[in-house]
Design a protein around this motif. Structure first.
Motif, PDB file in Angstrom:
ATOM      1  N   LEU A  10      -4.465  -0.447  -7.821  1.00 39.03           N
ATOM      2  CA  LEU A  10      -5.761  -0.117  -7.401  1.00 39.03           C
ATOM      3  C   LEU A  10      -5.910   1.477  -6.736  1.00 39.03           C
ATOM      4  O   LEU A  10      -5.189   1.717  -6.018  1.00 39.03           O
ATOM      5  CB  LEU A  10      -6.367  -0.948  -6.394  1.00 39.03           C
ATOM      6  N   LYS A  11      -6.552   2.245  -7.338  1.00 42.73           N
ATOM      7  CA  LYS A  11      -6.703   3.465  -6.819  1.00 42.73           C
ATOM      8  C   LYS A  11      -8.126   3.794  -6.504  1.00 42.73           C
ATOM      9  O   LYS A  11      -8.836   4.327  -7.686  1.00 42.73           O
ATOM     10  CB  LYS A  11      -5.963   4.456  -7.447  1.00 42.73           C
ATOM     11  N   PRO A  12      -8.743   3.719  -5.341  1.00 41.90           N
ATOM     12  CA  PRO A  12     -10.075   3.925  -5.036  1.00 41.90           C
ATOM     13  C   PRO A  12     -10.373   5.475  -4.901  1.00 41.90           C
ATOM     14  O   PRO A  12      -9.430   6.253  -4.462  1.00 41.90           O
ATOM     15  CB  PRO A  12     -10.656   3.340  -3.852  1.00 41.90           C
ATOM     16  N   THR A  13     -11.201   5.981  -5.693  1.00 44.46           N
ATOM     17  CA  THR A  13     -11.598   7.334  -5.435  1.00 44.46           C
ATOM     18  C   THR A  13     -13.038   7.588  -5.361  1.00 44.46           C
ATOM     19  O   THR A  13     -13.931   6.603  -5.258  1.00 44.46           O
ATOM     20  CB  THR A  13     -11.353   8.013  -6.864  1.00 44.46           C
ATOM     21  N   ASP A  14     -13.296   8.880  -5.016  1.00 42.21           N
ATOM     22  CA  ASP A  14     -14.928   9.153  -4.938  1.00 42.21           C
ATOM     23  C   ASP A  14     -15.244  10.183  -5.747  1.00 42.21           C
ATOM     24  O   ASP A  14     -16.333  10.784  -5.373  1.00 42.21           O
ATOM     25  CB  ASP A  14     -15.087   9.720  -3.257  1.00 42.21           C
ATOM     26  N   PHE A  15     -14.575  10.392  -6.924  1.00 41.11           N
ATOM     27  CA  PHE A  15     -14.986  11.270  -7.772  1.00 41.11           C
ATOM     28  C   PHE A  15     -16.289  11.031  -8.609  1.00 41.11           C
ATOM     29  O   PHE A  15     -16.904  11.752  -8.949  1.00 41.11           O
ATOM     30  CB  PHE A  15     -13.784  11.393  -8.829  1.00 41.11           C
ATOM     31  N   LYS A  16     -16.473   9.615  -9.006  1.00 43.21           N
ATOM     32  CA  LYS A  16     -17.862   9.266  -9.519  1.00 43.21           C
ATOM     33  C   LYS A  16     -18.340   7.966  -8.525  1.00 43.21           C
ATOM     34  O   LYS A  16     -17.428   7.448  -7.929  1.00 43.21           O
ATOM     35  CB  LYS A  16     -17.534   8.625 -10.754  1.00 43.21           C
ATOM     36  N   ASP A  17     -19.671   8.052  -8.519  1.00 43.39           N
ATOM     37  CA  ASP A  17     -20.255   6.830  -7.705  1.00 43.39           C
ATOM     38  C   ASP A  17     -20.494   5.781  -8.398  1.00 43.39           C
ATOM     39  O   ASP A  17     -20.644   4.552  -7.660  1.00 43.39           O
ATOM     40  CB  ASP A  17     -21.698   7.304  -7.172  1.00 43.39           C
ATOM     41  N   ASN A  18     -20.454   5.572  -9.570  1.00 44.31           N
ATOM     42  CA  ASN A  18     -20.663   4.546 -10.476  1.00 44.31           C
ATOM     43  C   ASN A  18     -19.628   3.988 -11.695  1.00 44.31           C
ATOM     44  O   ASN A  18     -20.011   3.931 -12.764  1.00 44.31           O
ATOM     45  CB  ASN A  18     -22.179   4.504 -10.831  1.00 44.31           C
ATOM     46  N   GLU A  19     -18.267   4.317 -11.368  1.00 44.92           N
ATOM     47  CA  GLU A  19     -17.466   4.392 -12.573  1.00 44.92           C
ATOM     48  C   GLU A  19     -16.202   3.668 -12.118  1.00 44.92           C
ATOM     49  O   GLU A  19     -15.579   4.039 -11.247  1.00 44.92           O
ATOM     50  CB  GLU A  19     -17.225   5.719 -13.097  1.00 44.92           C
ATOM     51  N   ILE A  20     -15.772   2.506 -12.903  1.00 44.59           N
ATOM     52  CA  ILE A  20     -14.318   2.154 -12.903  1.00 44.59           C
ATOM     53  C   ILE A  20     -13.760   1.907 -14.034  1.00 44.59           C
ATOM     54  O   ILE A  20     -14.412   1.792 -15.122  1.00 44.59           O
ATOM     55  CB  ILE A  20     -14.584   0.619 -12.232  1.00 44.59           C
ATOM     56  N   LEU A  21     -12.457   2.849 -14.220  1.00 42.89           N
ATOM     57  CA  LEU A  21     -11.757   2.972 -15.305  1.00 42.89           C
ATOM     58  C   LEU A  21     -10.696   1.966 -15.024  1.00 42.89           C
ATOM     59  O   LEU A  21      -9.850   1.915 -14.121  1.00 42.89           O
ATOM     60  CB  LEU A  21     -11.338   4.145 -15.750  1.00 42.89           C
ATOM     61  N   PHE A  22     -10.062   1.097 -16.125  1.00 41.84           N
ATOM     62  CA  PHE A  22      -9.170   0.354 -16.206  1.00 41.84           C
ATOM     63  C   PHE A  22      -8.158   0.330 -17.567  1.00 41.84           C
ATOM     64  O   PHE A  22      -8.538   0.583 -18.384  1.00 41.84           O
ATOM     65  CB  PHE A  22      -9.262  -0.954 -15.693  1.00 41.84           C
ATOM     66  N   ALA A  23      -6.939  -0.004 -17.237  1.00 41.50           N
ATOM     67  CA  ALA A  23      -5.963   0.031 -18.541  1.00 41.50           C
ATOM     68  C   ALA A  23      -4.943  -1.051 -18.001  1.00 41.50           C
ATOM     69  O   ALA A  23      -4.234  -1.101 -16.781  1.00 41.50           O
ATOM     70  CB  ALA A  23      -5.518   1.372 -19.147  1.00 41.50           C
ATOM     71  N   LYS A  66       0.759  -1.088   0.100  1.00 42.58           N
ATOM     72  CA  LYS A  66       0.088   0.132  -0.006  1.00 42.58           C
ATOM     73  C   LYS A  66       1.007   1.363   0.058  1.00 42.58           C
ATOM     74  O   LYS A  66       2.122   1.360   0.566  1.00 42.58           O
ATOM     75  CB  LYS A  66      -0.874  -0.121   1.276  1.00 42.58           C
ATOM     76  N   ASP A  67       0.369   2.244  -0.736  1.00 40.96           N
ATOM     77  CA  ASP A  67       0.854   3.462  -0.654  1.00 40.96           C
ATOM     78  C   ASP A  67      -0.002   4.573  -0.161  1.00 40.96           C
ATOM     79  O   ASP A  67      -0.943   4.969  -0.957  1.00 40.96           O
ATOM     80  CB  ASP A  67       1.570   4.042  -2.000  1.00 40.96           C
ATOM     81  N   ALA A  68       0.130   4.739   1.119  1.00 40.76           N
ATOM     82  CA  ALA A  68      -0.965   5.727   1.700  1.00 40.76           C
ATOM     83  C   ALA A  68      -0.811   7.232   1.070  1.00 40.76           C
ATOM     84  O   ALA A  68      -2.091   7.859   1.109  1.00 40.76           O
ATOM     85  CB  ALA A  68      -0.686   5.824   3.438  1.00 40.76           C
ATOM     86  N   ALA A  69       0.152   7.544   0.662  1.00 45.47           N
ATOM     87  CA  ALA A  69       0.295   8.959   0.244  1.00 45.47           C
ATOM     88  C   ALA A  69      -0.432   9.056  -1.013  1.00 45.47           C
ATOM     89  O   ALA A  69      -1.071  10.093  -1.520  1.00 45.47           O
ATOM     90  CB  ALA A  69       1.874   9.558   0.069  1.00 45.47           C
ATOM     91  N   LEU A  70      -0.113   7.911  -1.841  1.00 48.21           N
ATOM     92  CA  LEU A  70      -0.613   7.941  -3.212  1.00 48.21           C
ATOM     93  C   LEU A  70      -2.157   7.540  -3.243  1.00 48.21           C
ATOM     94  O   LEU A  70      -3.000   7.673  -4.055  1.00 48.21           O
ATOM     95  CB  LEU A  70      -0.059   7.236  -4.160  1.00 48.21           C
ATOM     96  N   GLY A  71      -2.680   6.689  -2.196  1.00 45.67           N
ATOM     97  CA  GLY A  71      -3.788   6.083  -1.931  1.00 45.67           C
ATOM     98  C   GLY A  71      -4.055   5.104  -2.971  1.00 45.67           C
ATOM     99  O   GLY A  71      -5.030   4.700  -3.430  1.00 45.67           O
ATOM    100  N   THR A  72      -2.901   4.231  -3.101  1.00 46.18           N
ATOM    101  CA  THR A  72      -2.931   2.986  -4.100  1.00 46.18           C
ATOM    102  C   THR A  72      -2.582   1.665  -3.436  1.00 46.18           C
ATOM    103  O   THR A  72      -2.070   1.696  -2.298  1.00 46.18           O
ATOM    104  CB  THR A  72      -2.038   3.254  -5.251  1.00 46.18           C
ATOM    105  N   THR A  73      -3.045   0.680  -3.763  1.00 45.37           N
ATOM    106  CA  THR A  73      -2.607  -0.799  -3.276  1.00 45.37           C
ATOM    107  C   THR A  73      -1.964  -1.359  -4.713  1.00 45.37           C
ATOM    108  O   THR A  73      -3.046  -1.416  -5.643  1.00 45.37           O
ATOM    109  CB  THR A  73      -3.957  -1.500  -2.826  1.00 45.37           C
ATOM    110  N   THR A  74      -1.011  -1.956  -4.437  1.00 42.80           N
ATOM    111  CA  THR A  74      -0.292  -2.660  -5.485  1.00 42.80           C
ATOM    112  C   THR A  74      -0.155  -4.154  -5.342  1.00 42.80           C
ATOM    113  O   THR A  74       0.251  -4.820  -4.274  1.00 42.80           O
ATOM    114  CB  THR A  74       1.044  -1.966  -5.832  1.00 42.80           C
ATOM    115  N   LEU A  75      -1.115  -4.973  -6.221  1.00 45.63           N
ATOM    116  CA  LEU A  75      -0.853  -6.533  -6.332  1.00 45.63           C
ATOM    117  C   LEU A  75      -0.029  -7.120  -7.056  1.00 45.63           C
ATOM    118  O   LEU A  75       0.007  -6.653  -8.323  1.00 45.63           O
ATOM    119  CB  LEU A  75      -2.373  -6.881  -6.513  1.00 45.63           C
ATOM    120  N   THR A  76       0.735  -8.115  -6.814  1.00 46.56           N
ATOM    121  CA  THR A  76       1.438  -8.823  -7.690  1.00 46.56           C
ATOM    122  C   THR A  76       0.921 -10.044  -7.707  1.00 46.56           C
ATOM    123  O   THR A  76       0.482 -10.829  -6.598  1.00 46.56           O
ATOM    124  CB  THR A  76       3.122  -8.943  -7.159  1.00 46.56           C
ATOM    125  N   LEU A  77       0.586 -10.658  -8.970  1.00 44.77           N
ATOM    126  CA  LEU A  77      -0.017 -11.862  -9.355  1.00 44.77           C
ATOM    127  C   LEU A  77       0.775 -13.027  -9.423  1.00 44.77           C
ATOM    128  O   LEU A  77       2.108 -12.899  -9.909  1.00 44.77           O
ATOM    129  CB  LEU A  77      -1.071 -11.675 -10.401  1.00 44.77           C
TER     130      LEU A  77
END
Length: 950
Positions: free
Chosen positions: A549-562, A530-541
């Motif tokens: 992963l970066k959760p946000t509250d900018f939209k209530d119903n949107e996930i973008l990925f790449a 986890k990177d608290a400053a960036l607000g991210t969680t990085t998973l190695t598979l």
């Protein structure tokens, strides 16, 4: 000021054919009265969240508090006046008046308005803008709301726009050149043809004589009295409204509006605001227009009918029926286009707004060369099937599911709706009377009405819309095909022949199979940081993939990925390039797993998602979006595109045939030829940088493209995925293990290859002579090796912006030689750090050398003295405001994290952005100008009309 036209836009295969009312924005409807009671039926209420009122002078206002984005407010000043109100001596002055509102008002003389707003972080043209149409003129101003002084002045600007223009004769004469240059930009094949067919399709109404851009005769010769008279007659409070949506105090804003706008006065003996319309004649019309720069043959059938005014609940129900109709007929034509041997390059039909109180059932076909008859008949045949047999129950059920899903998605985002969306709703409410009850109210209407809409109602609309009267047939074609174009009698005989055919009703085939032929075997998450400053969680598979992963509250119903990995087309030879560069688009268009594209479209009905694989020059990957509810389906689709791509020889044959047909006359278009030349020169004539051609399409091999696609996605171990938005980390983990940790991994450790394609060094001059209009396009390019650091990137951006500000001031405002000069910079790290800075503008051919000299003179001043401090301050204010707003969007974060990951740059680099911004100085920009605009590597590219054109 905006270059937006009413269009029929035909996209795909790089083809964009449009007809446009003018070089300016033109609305699609005549202004209507404010809704009240219609034939004794109560109108839908206005959104309860908006404060509205009308002052004693007739001035209307709409105010709404909204915090998307925070610390911002958007003002729109709407005027129910446009070019249709001009007299014969004023043709073009409605639009000219819009320009003059930026060239001197009571409190902001000359160009001080633009200057002040730029200092406040408002970008001219991008934020600050306006448009003029037949029936309306609208000014827009988004500004920061957290600075009381800026907010106060923003309201003053709106008051000045309402009726405070100074109309200085000197400024009027300076602006003539700017408006004429804007008009020049619109010239070409489409504009020439439009002027021929517009009187016909507009039934020779007043609209056909009042194109907003006006006439050269008036623009060159009108007296200041003419525009003063227009302004006095029409810019008046009873025809105006102020729309304010943003992070503001509604009560305080209402008090301010009443104080600021209450003293506006309507003129004595005011002119009546006539509501012009396009009369329906009951007749059918035909016109064929050709031009030597036209690249395709297009047939369009327009069946005009009275507009559906959206005011009452009954109107709303009819609008739902219309939307269901549009979705179903759109799907029919999409399926027709996917045939092995599609009968046209493009074809389709729609039902929607037209102009002058009319709607329009519009059918179009872009024909293959020499195949207009077969293409037209195929397009008409599909429409005739709909008219004769209607739709099926399963089609209607899917359309309802899709419609309700869209409404549900909008409802879930109601607390995160952007202010611009609300502004546009209230704008249409004021101008046209279009109901704006709010998403919650609309959702309840849909929930109540949708179940009761039956197939017979939709099929009744098919019969009423596809009529035999008020039908216009328009043919547009290359001039060389003029002799072979059909007559009106011939086209009518084609229609009659189709209508006499023994047609069979559409058979709606729906697959019941699962999407994938084999379910994935889930992998594992092997580590988590986890990177608290960036607000991210990085998973190695377990397969080597990393997921950020970066959760946000900018939209209530949107996930973008790449997700992406290095490699791309760079790993294949020039001989394979066409197959490689088209592999992802081609293979993904064949469907996935058990579903061909038509079946897949039906399978995804009602799901809010999009997934798109790509192969670029240096990487391959997948981009996507979904609501949390549909995320698993999106990831299942992602897994399918990687592991179960389809190969379809019939669809491949159809795509190749349409692509070749679309390119047959590309060499007729000056803009395309020039752009191909620019690309080739800047790409040092690499075959990977030259324009499209039939010969290149013929190099695409299905088997090779399919093998390259599979090869690119055979090893996912080097991929990094980023998910941003409404992400629940614990809920998404099992989905990531199932659909991403299961992707194939061979751990090759591939890297992209440096192909050595660079913008060439040295000084190059290239002119392309093509076209008959007296217009030129200029591209000036500087490039070279770049010191890729955050400081240098920010400084290059400052240099670009300071140069653009000066070019607007000098080339547009001082010399009146251009409409919209632009400067653009880019700095890339891979394969080697390089930069480019481009200046672009259109102008009159006689002014090319003069304006280039002025541009180079401004560059010389930047190198010798640097920019002014005020221009650096403007750039800094714009950059800070843009970044502040951008960082409150999922798209910004997805782009930032993905870009930094690809370039192997520190993800915390954004922390120092403000520091880097504040460090930019006159001296640092001056040094950058000396380094990056030395002229050592300088390319001058110019498109000119054929010699002898005046």
């Amino acid at each position: 000021m905006k270059n937006i036209g009413n269009k029929i836009l035909l996209t795909g295969l790089g083809l964009a054919l449009s007809w446009s009312f003018s070089a300016n924005h033109v609305a699609a409807q005549v202004a209507k009265t404010k809704p009240a009671k219609v034939a004794g039926v109560k109108a839908l209420p206005l959104d309860a969240e908006v404060r509205t009122g009308k002052l004693p002078n007739g001035f209307t206002y709409y105010i709404r508090h909204n915090e998307e984005p925070k610390k911002r407010v958007t003002f729109y000043l709407a005027n129910k006046v446009g070019s249709v109100l001009e007299d014969d001596t004023q043709r073009g002055l409605a639009h000219f008046m819009e320009h003059m509102s930026f060239n001197g008002t009571t409190h902001f003389p000359k160009n001080e308005l633009v200057n002040y707003l730029q200092k406040s972080g408002v970008r001219f043209g991008a934020d600050l803008n306006a448009y003029t149409s037949f029936d309306e003129t609208v000014y827009q101003l988004p500004i920061p709301s957290d600075n009381p002084e800026i907010l106060k002045n923003g309201i003053q600007i709106m008051r000045d726009w309402a009726h405070g223009a100074t109309l200085d004769p000197t400024e009027i004469n300076k602006e003539r050149g700017v408006v004429l240059e804007e008009k020049r930009l619109g010239k070409g094949a489409q504009e020439r043809m439009m002027r021929e067919y517009f009187p016909v399709i507009l039934n020779h109404s007043r609209y056909s004589l009042r194109l907003p851009i006006g006439t050269d005769e008036v623009l060159n010769n009108f007296k200041p009295e003419a525009i003063n008279r227009y302004y006095h007659d029409w810019y008046r409070p009873d025809l105006q409204a102020l729309i304010v949506v943003g992070d503001i105090d509604v009560n305080e804003m209402e008090k301010t509006i009443k104080a600021k706008f209450g003293d506006l006065k309507n003129p004595a003996n005011e002119k009546p605001r006539t509501k012009y319309t396009i009369p329906l004649t009951g007749k059918n019309q035909f016109i064929a227009v050709t031009d030597k720069e036209m690249t395709v043959t297009v047939a369009q059938v327009m069946i005009k009918q009275p507009a559906l005014n959206l005011i009452t609940a009954a109107d709303y129900r009819q609008s739902i029926i219309r939307e269901l109709f549009k979705r179903m007929i759109g799907a029919r034509y999409a399926e027709l286009q996917r045939q092995a041997n599609p009968p046209f390059i493009q074809g389709g039909a729609d039902l929607g707004e037209f102009l002058g109180g009319l709607d329009n059932y519009s059918l179009f076909v872009v024909a293959k060369p020499g195949e207009l008859e077969s293409g037209f008949k195929a397009t008409w045949r599909e429409s005739e099937k709909v008219r004769r047999f209607g739709f099926t129950q399963t089609e209607l059920d899917r359309a309802k599911t899709s419609y309700l899903s869209d409404m549900d998605a909008s409802l879930k985002e109601k607390n995160k709706t952007n202010s611009d969306s609300y502004v546009n709703e209230y704008l249409q409410y004021f101008l046209k009377g279009t109901a704006a009850p709010g998403i919650s109210y609309e959702y309840n209407l849909v929930k109540n009405d949708l179940p009761g809409i039956n197939l017979s109602e939709v099929n009744m609309l098919s019969k009423s819309a596809i009529k035999t009267t008020n039908r216009d047939v328009l043919l547009l074609a290359p001039e060389k095909d003029k002799a072979t174009l059909p007559s009106e009698a011939t086209v009518n005989s084609w229609i009659a022949a189709v209508e006499a055919e023994n047609l069979t009703a559409y058979n709606d085939e729906v697959s019941k199979q699962p999407l994938l032929t084999a379910q994935p075997t889930a992998g594992k998450i092997v580590s988590e940081t986890k990177d608290a400053a960036l607000g991210t969680t990085t998973l190695t598979l377990s397969n080597g993939i990393k997921v950020i992963l970066k959760p946000t509250d900018f939209k209530d119903n949107e996930i973008l990925f790449a997700g992406s990995a290095p490699g791309g087309t760079s790993l294949y030879s020039d001989a394979d390039y066409q197959s490689a560069s088209n592999a992802s688009g081609m293979v993904s268009s064949f469907g996935v797993g058990n579903y061909n594209p038509t079946q897949l479209e039906k399978y995804l009905t009602g799901k809010q998602l999009g997934v798109s694989p790509y192969i670029s020059e240096r990487s391959q990957g997948i981009n996507g979006s979904a609501t949390p509810k549909d995320l698993e389906t999106a990831l299942e689709l992602l897994y399918g595109y990687v592991t179960e791509p389809r190969k379809d020889a019939d669809l491949f044959t159809g795509i190749i045939a349409r692509s070749k047909a679309g390119l047959a006359n590309r060499a007729n278009d000056p803009g395309s030829v020039f752009q191909d030349t620019v690309t080739a020169v800047l790409g040092n004539h690499s075959i990977r940088r030259t324009g499209p051609s039939i010969a290149k399409v013929e190099q695409i091999n299905l088997d090779r493209a399919y093998d390259i696609y599979k090869d690119r996605f055979a090893d996912a171990s080097g991929m990094t995925f980023t998910f941003v938005g409404s992400v629940d980390i614990e809920k998404i983990k099992p989905l990531i293990e199932k659909y991403i940790a299961s992707l194939p991994a061979t751990h090759k450790g591939e890297e992209a290859k440096d192909l050595g394609i660079r913008i060439p060094d040295g000084q190059i001059t290239k002119a392309v002579y093509m076209g008959t209009e007296p217009k030129a396009t200029v591209d000036l390019v500087w490039s070279g090796v770049f010191d890729y650091t955050p400081t240098e990137k920010v400084t290059l951006d400052a240099l670009k912006e300071c140069l653009e500000i000066r070019l607007i001031e000098r080339l547009r405002e001082d010399e009146s030689g251009v409409y919209s000069p632009g400067a653009y910079s880019s700095a890339g790290k891979l394969p080697t750090p390089r930069y480019s800075l481009v200046v672009n503008f259109g102008c009159g051919p006689k002014n090319v050398d003069k304006l280039i000299a002025s541009t180079l003179d401004e560059i010389s001043k930047l190198k010798s003295a640097g920019p002014t401090q005020v221009n650096i301050d403007k750039w800094r204010a714009e950059s800070l405001r843009t970044r502040e707003t951008g960082m409150r969007t999922n798209g910004w974060w997805l782009g930032y994290i993905s870009g930094q990951t690809t370039d192997k740059e520190d993800l915390h680099q954004f922390d120092s952005y403000t520091k880097e911004l504040n460090a930019v100085s006159i001296e640092s920009v001056k040094a950058a100008a000396q380094k990056y605009l030395s002229g050592k590597n300088y390319i001058r590219l110019v498109l000119l009309p054929v010699e002898g054109t005046k």
